[in-house]
Write a protein that holds these residues in place. Structure first.
Motif: not given
Lengths: 327, 260, 246
Positions: A23-24, A26-28, A30-31, A34, A36-37
């Protein structure tokens, strides 16, 4: 299975940790894109997007502010590129900003660079379309580079011709470059010039002293000076001396200039033109100086032997002897 | 004549094996979705396959990252491209090396383990005993193991990848004066969803293949202790082969969908 | 034995045939097992004894023939009904077949897991079953910690935990020393008397057969070759029968 409670806890721990890693990650990722922002959409229209693909970065003054979200053709020559820009950059982006497509480094992927303009403009609103400029692609760049290359090759071949002719030809410049004798001559000339000018200044100093002593210290000399004949003679001597020293001054400054221009001259043509003058000038100057200094020496010698000044010279010698004794 | 006969025989055996494996797989899917679910056994198998492999996967992953970084450094340094190390290492580990090497290690550990366990259960009639006592052994033994392998392997691969990147970062930190933060930044700058998602999907199939082949070989084990050895041995061989076939297919598919 | 021949058999096998390729193992085997009797089935290795009992418990499908357990034809039952019927049969496997990865307790609880109604009293059933085989102390041991004889007893405890009507023993004394064998045979007898179960015992151990059998069947060439008491068969002049009692 009662004993497996601790197993279950460990299993849960492992599953949670591993899932967290995923998840981390994928989050990074994705971050960076952009995802999730909070972001807003702006568009720009190009003639050629040079291989831009979805997900390429959008930069504003060099900062990554968003990504390319959509590329679609409007008609045969216009392509609309939608970009998602991070919301926090909204207030910095002005309506007159200009978007361009360039490559990130020589082999990097394509990026959209948004550059701010200096003039004031209201901030951008979500959904706006900004201006764009078609930056030359690598292909265009290479084409231009090709022309430049052709030009350079022409230039270098010309230059080669010139340099060979300089080397092998018998112009002044080639003489100057190839003739070692010339160089040594030039050196000696300059050396002579130095000695001459220093001796000239010495003589002038001494002459000044003589004049002074004539006027105020030696009554004998003062009387003699009142004699009109001698005075006239003296005057002519001094005028001659003066003339020769100014001539010398002028020649020295000319030499200086010439030397300077020799050193700092720009362009081969210029060089050559100046050079002929230089050589002539140097020759003349050296001759003049030689003459001048010889005459000056003669003049001084004559002065020494003149009966009017003999006493003075003797007195000076005596004073020198006294001082030597005292010390 | 005899050679061609042998080849024909081998081909026939191979095809029969493939056919049986397919039937076995279809039975798995049929039984997977029918009640009752052996949830406790599934958890136990997850624990056995997951937690008991952590050390192995961790050590393998760490050394993988370490060695891969060390070996690639000189070549990249020749090009003056050391700064590309984190991106190169992370992409190759996340996309290919991590999943394949960890899956191979797990094929060795899990497939042979399942093959030997089910094989010996078959030989000592434990599977029959289970059936006689009214429990569906396929459900209890096979479905849980295949499902556990399918679910656990992706997690093991993510775990291994992470440790491999830690190992790589360590080498970069020691040899190249790259701070951990810079390394991390470069890694996440280089990685894309198109790297991590196909690799994760692929690893589910790897897990399924490992579980399926292990169970197939063990469940259909021939009588005798020789049969058990054979089952566990051929389970590893078939599983490893199948892994590469799946990897090959996965690369093609992800090429179509993600434009690598 | 005449008095029980009128009673309905708990297990009835008629014309059972099973072949593997060209190897015809069972060629129309007939057999009846009556209530509370110990029936010994003797035969050479590979004569089809194991195949026959596997057909009975549903581990194999016969080619033809009917098997009736408690009056129900098993080929006409669905899986759930058959599983329920299976709880009426205890099976003692040749090699004990204890689950290696489970403790003795878990082994004994395993047959109960299909029956939610037993969940509350499983503790009691397990300890009772272990008492019956005299191994209460082994409850938390793993199978690998047990000797061959103990394993056989635990397996027996597992077979009887559901109080089945029929117990099938597959070679109960194979691989055991004579003393342990005798103990197991006594245990089997005791259980039979205590629970009034019908036992089908497959063996080629003549001593075992003599001690335990009420009736015997000789399985030769895939058919019920000869039937009778131990004394009847051992006195037979038939050559093939004589081979067993040498």
């Amino acid at each position: 299975m009662k004993k497996s409670n601790s197993h279950k806890i460990k299993l849960g721990l492992f599953i949670i940790i591993s899932s967290l890693f995923l998840i981390i990650a994928l989050y990074f990722i994705g971050n960076r894109q952009n995802l999730f922002s909070k972001n807003f959409k702006i568009s720009a229209v190009f003639n050629n997007v040079n291989g831009l693909i979805l997900g390429n970065n959008v930069r504003y003054s060099g900062i990554n502010v968003g990504t390319v979200k959509n590329i679609h053709m409007i008609n045969d020559t216009t392509i609309c590129v939608d970009m998602h820009i991070d919301y926090k950059f909204l207030k910095h982006l002005k309506k007159n900003a200009v978007a361009g497509i360039s490559s990130d480094g020589l082999v990097g992927s394509m990026v959209i660079n948004i550059a701010p303009e200096k003039e004031f403009a209201p901030p951008l609103n979500p959904g706006d379309t900004i201006k764009s400029y078609s930056k030359i692609s690598t292909n265009d760049m290479l084409e231009t580079l090709n022309t430049t290359n052709d030009n350079i090759s022409l230039l270098t071949s010309d230059l080669l011709k010139i340099t060979t002719s300089i080397k092998t030809g018998d112009g002044t410049l080639s003489m100057l470059i190839n003739d070692p004798e010339m160089a040594t001559n030039l050196k000696t000339t300059v050396k002579n010039l130095k000695t001459a000018s220093s001796s000239a200044s010495n003589s002038l100093n001494e002459f000044n002293k003589i004049i002074k002593s004539i006027n105020y210290n030696e009554s004998m000399a003062a009387v003699l000076l009142s004699d009109s004949v001698t005075a006239l003679q003296m005057k002519s001597i001094i005028t001659n001396l003066d003339k020769s020293s100014t001539g010398m001054d002028a020649s020295v400054s000319t030499i200086n200039e010439l030397l300077k221009s020799l050193k700092t001259s720009e362009g081969s043509l210029n060089y050559i033109i100046k050079d002929t003058l230089l050589v002539k000038n140097i020759d003349e100057t050296v001759k003049n100086i030689k003459d001048g200094s010889l005459k000056l020496n003669e003049n001084l010698e004559a002065l020494k032997h003149n009966f009017l000044f003999r006493g003075y010279f003797k007195k000076i010698e005596r004073q020198k002897a006294k001082e030597a004794k005292k010390e | 004549m005899t050679i061609s006969h042998k080849i024909a025989q081998k081909t026939k055996t191979f095809l029969i094996e493939i056919g049986e494996l397919s039937f076995f797989a279809s039975r798995y899917f049929k039984e997977l979705f029918s009640k009752p679910f052996e949830f406790n056994e599934l958890l136990l198998q997850c624990y056995k396959m997951g937690n008991k492999s952590l050390l192995l996967v961790g050590v393998t992953g760490f050394i993988l990252g370490l060695v891969f970084t060390l070996q690639s450094r000189p070549t990249l340094m020749e090009f003056g491209a050391e700064s590309w190390m984190p991106s190169m290492v992370s992409i190759s580990i996340v996309r290919e090396l991590g999943p394949v090497i960890i899956a191979l290690i797990c094929a060795g550990k899990l497939s042979s383990g399942i093959g030997a366990e089910l094989g010996s259960m078959r030989v000592t009639e434990q599977i029959d005993a289970m059936e006689v006592s009214g429990t569906n052994p396929f459900k209890y033994l096979v479905v849980t193991r295949i499902l556990a392998a399918t679910l656990i392997l992706p997690l093991l691969i993510i775990f291994g990848d992470t440790i491999a990147l830690v190992g790589s970062a360590l080498i970069e930190n020691l040899k190249g004066d790259v701070s951990f933060q810079l390394y991390y930044n470069k890694v996440f700058n280089a990685l894309k969803f198109s790297d991590i998602i196909p690799a994760t999907i692929k690893s589910f199939f790897f897990g399924f293949a490992i579980g399926l082949v292990g169970c197939f070989k063990g469940y259909n084990c021939k009588k005798g202790t020789v049969g058990v050895g054979e089952a566990s041995n051929s389970a590893v061989v078939y599983a490893s082969m199948l892994l590469f076939v799946i990897d090959f297919i996965a690369v093609f598919i992800s090429d179509i969908f993600f434009e690598i | 034995m005449n008095k029980i021949t009128n009673i309905k058999p708990v297990l009835k096998i008629q014309n059972l045939k099973k072949s593997f390729g060209n190897n015809h193992v069972l060629n129309g085997f007939n057999m009846n097992l009556f209530e509370a009797e110990n029936l010994v089935l003797m035969g050479k290795s590979g004569s089809g004894k194991s195949v026959m009992i596997k057909c009975v418990v549903g581990l194999m499908q016969p080619d033809t023939g009917t098997i009736e357990i408690m009056g129900k034809d098993i080929s006409k039952l669905n899986q759930k009904e058959f599983n329920n019927l299976r709880s009426e049969i205890g099976f003692l496997f040749q090699g004990s077949a204890l689950y290696d990865s489970m403790t003795v307790r878990e082994n004994l609880e395993f047959p109960l897991r299909k029956f939610p109604e037993y969940a509350s009293k499983s503790e009691k059933l397990v300890s009772e079953a272990l008492e019956n085989v005299g191994l209460s102390s082994a409850i938390d041991l793993m199978p690998e910690e047990l000797s061959g004889g103990m394993k056989r007893r635990i397996a027996l405890a597992r077979a009887i935990i559901l109080r089945p009507k029929i117990i099938i023993y597959d070679e109960p004394t194979t691989g055991l020393d004579p003393i342990t064998s005798k103990e197991i045979i006594q245990l089997m007898k005791g259980i039979q008397q205590q629970f009034k179960t019908s036992s089908l015992i497959i063996t080629h151990d003549v001593d075992c057969a003599r001690v335990i059998s009420n009736r015997m069947i000789l399985l030769i060439d895939g058919i019920n070759y000869m039937e009778g008491t131990f004394n009847d068969l051992s006195a037979s002049k038939d050559k093939k029968v004589q081979e067993f009692f040498k």
